[in-house]
Design a protein around this motif. Structure first.
Motif: not given
Ligand code: KIV
Length: 272
Positions: A8, A11, A15
């Motif tokens: 990621y 984030v 997520s």
């Protein structure tokens, strides 16, 4: 079973839901200032909490109650300037959301506008339902917080484990389900029996992050000063110290004092 981790770059609240559905545990730590937040972010922590625990570890108060909204905004904006990847969640402090939902929304808006934080966290369930709804309606992501809620310390009387009795455990489960149904994106469970926390995490589709809530939840959060061993007196069973910075720092600073006194610092290479 090891889980293939998705990368990621940034984030988001989405997520975190994805991490839960993939079985990837979520890491969350507190930070209150630029330098620490930069390190925490670079180390790959998913969520940085600008916790009202700043009242204890940064300001030296006995409880989280005295910290103000302005002070939280100051801490949060310092953290925001440091981060590239983590989702930054900011605690709405005591007295800034309990009296009425409009005030709660005003406080949340101030945090988002003036600090640049990505989400807010509030303590409580049913009793703050209207405030949670109003904040969510404004498009601000909300993280819930149940179990030991330090803003209610004078109601509890102690910082001991919560929801050990059936009635309190039942209310906690109801509150957790309520917060999820309102639209909270995640929930912190603090200092409750591991079995109960695992049961809540299994019932909710939103991620449940634990502190002193065992391994059966979707992620863990600690106060950074505790993890680094900077706070010597605070030693609950749930805390794992990864360093003993209190001693290392005391030693290093003592050495500096001695070097100055002994005229060893600065030496010829350390001056212009
Ligand atoms: O303020 C804080 O640090 C917190 C964590 C203990 C979850 O709320």
């Amino acid at each position: 079973m090891s889980v293939a981790k998705k990368e990621y770059k940034k984030v988001t609240v989405q997520s975190l839901t994805e991490m839960k559905s993939h079985g990837e545990k979520i890491s969350m730590l507190t930070a209150y200032d630029f330098t620490m937040a930069h390190i925490v972010d670079q180390a790959g922590v998913d969520v940085i909490l600008v916790g009202d625990s700043a009242s204890n570890v940064m300001a030296g108060h006995e409880t989280t109650l005295p910290i103000t909204l302005d002070q939280m905004i100051y801490h949060a904006s310092s953290v925001i300037r440091a981060i590239k990847r983590a989702l930054v969640v900011v605690d709405i402090p005591f007295g800034s959301y309990q009296s009425d939902p409009k005030e709660a929304l005003r406080s949340a808006i101030r945090i988002m506008k003036e600090s640049g934080g990505h989400a807010v966290k509030l303590e409580g369930g049913e009793e703050i339902k209207e405030s949670v709804k109003r904040i969510l309606n404004a498009g601000i992501p909300v993280m819930g917080h149940l179990g030991l809620t330090p803003q209610s310390i004078y109601k509890f009387g102690t910082y001991s484990v919560r929801a050990k009795e059936e009635a309190e455990a039942k209310k906690l489960i109801e509150d957790a389900l309520l917060l999820e149904s309102l639209g909270c994106f995640a929930l912190v469970l603090e200092k409750i029996p591991a079995k109960l926390a695992a049961k809540v995490a299994a019932q909710l589709s939103i991620p449940v992050i634990g502190i002193g809530a065992g391994a059966g939840v979707d992620g863990q959060v600690l106060v950074i000063h505790d993890l680094l061993g900077m706070t010597k007196e605070f030693s609950p069973r749930f805390l794992r110290r990864y360093m003993n910075l209190y001693e290392d720092m005391t030693k290093a600073i003592g050495q500096y004092v001695s070097d100055v006194k002994e005229k060893d610092f600065p030496n010829a290479q350390e001056q212009y």
